[in-house]
Design a protein around this motif. Structure first.
Motif, PDB file in Angstrom:
ATOM      1  N   THR A 100     -16.027  -9.207 -26.611  1.00  0.00           N
ATOM      2  CA  THR A 100     -16.311 -10.789 -27.300  1.00  0.00           C
ATOM      3  C   THR A 100     -17.481 -11.056 -27.464  1.00  0.00           C
ATOM      4  O   THR A 100     -18.573 -11.011 -26.728  1.00  0.00           O
ATOM      5  CB  THR A 100     -15.476 -11.814 -26.509  1.00  0.00           C
ATOM      6  OG1 THR A 100     -14.251 -11.538 -26.172  1.00  0.00           O
ATOM      7  CG2 THR A 100     -15.785 -13.214 -27.020  1.00  0.00           C
ATOM      8  N   LEU A 101     -18.037 -11.166 -28.819  1.00  0.00           N
ATOM      9  CA  LEU A 101     -19.524 -11.615 -28.912  1.00  0.00           C
ATOM     10  C   LEU A 101     -19.365 -13.042 -29.494  1.00  0.00           C
ATOM     11  O   LEU A 101     -18.875 -13.384 -30.623  1.00  0.00           O
ATOM     12  CB  LEU A 101     -20.047 -10.765 -30.229  1.00  0.00           C
ATOM     13  CG  LEU A 101     -21.625 -10.977 -30.879  1.00  0.00           C
ATOM     14  CD1 LEU A 101     -22.424 -10.789 -29.929  1.00  0.00           C
ATOM     15  CD2 LEU A 101     -21.503 -10.321 -32.287  1.00  0.00           C
ATOM     16  N   SER A 102     -20.083 -13.853 -28.759  1.00  0.00           N
ATOM     17  CA  SER A 102     -20.276 -15.373 -28.990  1.00  0.00           C
ATOM     18  C   SER A 102     -21.392 -15.875 -29.386  1.00  0.00           C
ATOM     19  O   SER A 102     -22.492 -15.775 -28.585  1.00  0.00           O
ATOM     20  CB  SER A 102     -19.769 -15.968 -27.707  1.00  0.00           C
ATOM     21  OG  SER A 102     -18.396 -15.372 -27.309  1.00  0.00           O
ATOM     22  N   TYR A 103     -21.664 -16.422 -30.479  1.00  0.00           N
ATOM     23  CA  TYR A 103     -22.860 -17.123 -31.050  1.00  0.00           C
ATOM     24  C   TYR A 103     -22.705 -18.560 -30.652  1.00  0.00           C
ATOM     25  O   TYR A 103     -22.001 -19.321 -31.108  1.00  0.00           O
ATOM     26  CB  TYR A 103     -23.148 -16.897 -32.570  1.00  0.00           C
ATOM     27  CG  TYR A 103     -23.235 -15.768 -33.043  1.00  0.00           C
ATOM     28  CD1 TYR A 103     -24.675 -15.175 -32.937  1.00  0.00           C
ATOM     29  CD2 TYR A 103     -22.163 -14.673 -33.447  1.00  0.00           C
ATOM     30  CE1 TYR A 103     -24.887 -13.894 -33.262  1.00  0.00           C
ATOM     31  CE2 TYR A 103     -22.678 -13.553 -34.024  1.00  0.00           C
ATOM     32  CZ  TYR A 103     -23.708 -12.910 -33.979  1.00  0.00           C
ATOM     33  OH  TYR A 103     -24.137 -11.905 -34.393  1.00  0.00           O
ATOM     34  N   LEU A 142      -7.718   4.521 -26.250  1.00  0.00           N
ATOM     35  CA  LEU A 142      -7.480   3.259 -25.569  1.00  0.00           C
ATOM     36  C   LEU A 142      -8.089   2.108 -26.545  1.00  0.00           C
ATOM     37  O   LEU A 142      -9.099   2.262 -26.851  1.00  0.00           O
ATOM     38  CB  LEU A 142      -7.953   3.048 -24.305  1.00  0.00           C
ATOM     39  CG  LEU A 142      -8.015   1.630 -23.427  1.00  0.00           C
ATOM     40  CD1 LEU A 142      -6.403   1.454 -23.306  1.00  0.00           C
ATOM     41  CD2 LEU A 142      -8.549   1.805 -22.179  1.00  0.00           C
ATOM     42  N   ALA A 143      -7.097   1.325 -27.179  1.00  0.00           N
ATOM     43  CA  ALA A 143      -7.550   0.402 -28.113  1.00  0.00           C
ATOM     44  C   ALA A 143      -8.381  -0.618 -27.351  1.00  0.00           C
ATOM     45  O   ALA A 143      -8.334  -0.956 -26.283  1.00  0.00           O
ATOM     46  CB  ALA A 143      -6.316  -0.338 -28.694  1.00  0.00           C
ATOM     47  N   VAL A 144      -9.488  -1.041 -28.084  1.00  0.00           N
ATOM     48  CA  VAL A 144     -10.401  -2.176 -27.872  1.00  0.00           C
ATOM     49  C   VAL A 144     -10.425  -3.372 -28.722  1.00  0.00           C
ATOM     50  O   VAL A 144     -10.396  -3.074 -30.023  1.00  0.00           O
ATOM     51  CB  VAL A 144     -11.820  -1.547 -27.744  1.00  0.00           C
ATOM     52  CG1 VAL A 144     -13.017  -2.722 -27.393  1.00  0.00           C
ATOM     53  CG2 VAL A 144     -11.905  -0.477 -27.065  1.00  0.00           C
ATOM     54  N   GLN A 145      -9.991  -4.399 -28.149  1.00  0.00           N
ATOM     55  CA  GLN A 145     -10.075  -5.589 -29.030  1.00  0.00           C
ATOM     56  C   GLN A 145     -11.451  -6.397 -29.154  1.00  0.00           C
ATOM     57  O   GLN A 145     -12.190  -6.532 -28.187  1.00  0.00           O
ATOM     58  CB  GLN A 145      -9.114  -6.768 -28.349  1.00  0.00           C
ATOM     59  CG  GLN A 145      -8.914  -7.963 -29.330  1.00  0.00           C
ATOM     60  CD  GLN A 145      -8.001  -8.883 -28.693  1.00  0.00           C
ATOM     61  OE1 GLN A 145      -7.377  -8.777 -27.803  1.00  0.00           O
ATOM     62  NE2 GLN A 145      -7.808 -10.024 -29.472  1.00  0.00           N
ATOM     63  N   VAL A 146     -12.083  -6.253 -30.325  1.00  0.00           N
ATOM     64  CA  VAL A 146     -13.282  -6.855 -30.492  1.00  0.00           C
ATOM     65  C   VAL A 146     -13.376  -8.253 -31.317  1.00  0.00           C
ATOM     66  O   VAL A 146     -12.419  -8.283 -32.241  1.00  0.00           O
ATOM     67  CB  VAL A 146     -14.128  -5.983 -31.438  1.00  0.00           C
ATOM     68  CG1 VAL A 146     -15.543  -6.469 -31.661  1.00  0.00           C
ATOM     69  CG2 VAL A 146     -14.200  -4.654 -30.719  1.00  0.00           C
ATOM     70  N   THR A 147     -13.804  -9.032 -30.637  1.00  0.00           N
ATOM     71  CA  THR A 147     -13.754 -10.580 -31.227  1.00  0.00           C
ATOM     72  C   THR A 147     -15.067 -11.276 -31.270  1.00  0.00           C
ATOM     73  O   THR A 147     -16.107 -11.047 -30.638  1.00  0.00           O
ATOM     74  CB  THR A 147     -12.856 -11.604 -30.359  1.00  0.00           C
ATOM     75  OG1 THR A 147     -11.825 -11.170 -30.218  1.00  0.00           O
ATOM     76  CG2 THR A 147     -12.887 -12.987 -30.828  1.00  0.00           C
ATOM     77  N   THR A 148     -15.523 -11.748 -32.715  1.00  0.00           N
ATOM     78  CA  THR A 148     -16.557 -12.642 -32.766  1.00  0.00           C
ATOM     79  C   THR A 148     -16.436 -14.082 -32.890  1.00  0.00           C
ATOM     80  O   THR A 148     -15.500 -14.394 -33.775  1.00  0.00           O
ATOM     81  CB  THR A 148     -17.429 -11.885 -33.844  1.00  0.00           C
ATOM     82  OG1 THR A 148     -17.773 -10.615 -33.746  1.00  0.00           O
ATOM     83  CG2 THR A 148     -18.863 -12.768 -34.375  1.00  0.00           C
ATOM     84  N   THR A 149     -17.158 -14.990 -32.348  1.00  0.00           N
ATOM     85  CA  THR A 149     -17.025 -16.505 -32.486  1.00  0.00           C
ATOM     86  C   THR A 149     -18.341 -16.943 -32.717  1.00  0.00           C
ATOM     87  O   THR A 149     -19.227 -16.590 -32.250  1.00  0.00           O
ATOM     88  CB  THR A 149     -16.285 -17.109 -31.212  1.00  0.00           C
ATOM     89  OG1 THR A 149     -17.254 -16.645 -30.063  1.00  0.00           O
ATOM     90  CG2 THR A 149     -14.993 -16.327 -30.732  1.00  0.00           C
ATOM     91  N   GLY A 150     -18.316 -18.254 -33.177  1.00  0.00           N
ATOM     92  CA  GLY A 150     -19.417 -18.981 -33.833  1.00  0.00           C
ATOM     93  C   GLY A 150     -20.060 -18.635 -34.888  1.00  0.00           C
ATOM     94  O   GLY A 150     -19.789 -17.620 -35.507  1.00  0.00           O
TER      95      GLY A 150
END
Length: 426
Positions: free
Chosen positions: A342-345, A298-306
């Motif tokens: 999602t990793l948000s700084y 199962l694909a996992v969408q990884v997103t980093t912001t900031g």
């Protein structure tokens, strides 16, 4: 002369008393002097000159009070005028205290000693004015009185100098103590910072050593034991066909052993997060998500912001561990078709969000115990314990953990941890 700025002289003593003495003398002169003669006019003129000299050189010039050269000229001129007045009339001996006052108040050492010695001459002459100077005895008395005045006033000046030096030493000692206290406070603050840094490093080193020890224990005992159990079950299955009545429990044991081995290996990976040693947190999360996707299909969408902000290694490990635990719960319970990390700084914190579109559950069931909904089965199967451990781990670092879920509406787990102050290094 001393280079130190002299203290301001007593205001009333230097601006009122000399003029009061001069005014009293003028009144006495008007009473006792002969108005017909010209001597009164000369004496009044000298009194006016003395008043003008004090007014122009001192009273109206407060900015000159701390200028030693100008004050020396002022006192010298006043002494000349005073000596002339005393020579004209012994009554003007009453004005000699003004010369003493200014010598003590505005002259610095050693010129103060010279000033009071010079002021003692007209004062002594005024005091000895009634003694004839035609005989040796009278002349000797004059000299003795002047010398006595000089010795007395010079002794007073010397005592005052000793008191001033003692006060200067006291002020210097206080200043040195103040400086020492400031340096000590700065040193204590620096030592406290170093002590806190050493404690943090020792704590991190201890935590890392304990994690490595636990990883070795799990790998050498639990994981190896489960591997042996699976190998024995597979060997038994190859040697003999499993009877039909035993097939279901046999498969259940084999599957349970396989799941437990996967959990043990995942725990070892979590205790020794190698990706964090060679990569940033965002890259480590992407690596964990990629391995999880390959394992579960199962694909996992990884997103980093900031903008990336500094964090302690323990904080990064906690967020990575939270992501692993959340993904493990998704694999066990969610039956999801989409998963996002999602990793948000943010300005003062870093937020990690793991969301899925699975069956969801009622978060209240984590506290109330197992319920009948599909999501509550996560709690009954151990998901509640995993979430509790995640919360404890995050809150131990002054962070917060939020769980958002409803039966049939998916689940969202959000962990927030504070960042280090700007300019700090983990």
């Amino acid at each position: 002369m001393s280079g130190k700025t002299a203290p301001q002289p007593p205001f009333l003593l230097v601006t009122v008393v000399p003029y009061a003495l001069l005014g009293l003398l003028v009144v006495i002169l008007l009473i006792v002097e002969d108005w017909a003669g010209g001597a009164l006019l000369v004496d009044l003129g000298l009194c006016a000159l003395a008043a003008a000299w004090m007014l122009g050189m001192f009273t109206l010039r407060p900015g000159w009070w701390d200028r030693p050269g100008i004050m020396g000229v002022f006192v010298a001129g006043l002494l000349v005028i005073t000596t002339v007045l005393v020579a004209r009339h012994p009554l003007f001996g009453l004005f000699t205290p003004a010369a003493y006052i200014y010598s003590f108040a505005v002259l610095r050492w050693p010129w103060r000693l010279l000033g009071v010695a010079a002021a003692a001459v007209p004062a002594g002459l005024a005091q000895a004015s009634g003694i004839p100077r035609t005989e040796v005895l009278g002349l000797t008395m004059h000299v003795t009185i002047v010398a006595f005045n000089m010795a007395l006033m010079c002794a007073c000046a010397w005592v005052l100098r000793i008191a001033e030096k003692e006060e200067e030493r006291r002020e210097q000692t206080v200043e040195e103590l103040s400086l020492t206290n400031r340096l000590l406070e700065a040193s204590l603050a620096e030592n406290a910072g170093l002590h806190a840094q050493l404690l943090a490093q020792a704590r991190e080193a201890g935590v890392l050593d304990e994690r490595q020890r636990m990883a070795r224990e799990i790998h050498d005992t639990l994981a190896q034991g489960l591997t042996g159990i699976i190998a024995q079950l597979q060997a038994a299955e190859q040697m003999h066909e499993v009877p039909a009545p035993w097939r279901r429990p046999f498969d259940a044991v084999k599957n349970l052993a396989g799941e437990s081995l996967a959990e043990a290996r995942r725990s070892v990976d979590a205790l020794r997060p190698e990706p964090l040693r060679t990569a940033r947190l965002s890259d480590a999360l992407a690596d964990v998500a990629d391995r999880w996707s390959k394992l579960h299909g199962l694909a996992v969408q990884v997103t980093t912001t900031g903008t990336v902000r500094p964090m302690t290694p323990e904080a990064e490990f906690t967020l990575l561990r939270t992501a692993q635990e959340a993904l493990a719960n998704v694999a066990r319970h969610a039956h999801a078709t989409r998963v996002g990390v999602t990793l948000s700084y943010l300005e003062h914190e870093v937020a990690l969000d793991v969301r899925d579109d699975g069956v969801g559950f009622d978060p209240a069931g984590l506290d109330a115990g197992p319920a009948t909904t599909g999501g509550s089965q996560a709690a009954s199967r151990g998901g509640g314990l995993g979430l509790t451990i995640m919360r404890q781990r995050v809150e131990a670092l002054s962070g917060s953990l939020r769980i958002e879920s409803d039966p049939g509406a998916g689940t969202g787990i959000s962990a927030c941890l504070p960042t280090l102050p700007s300019g700090s290094h983990p």
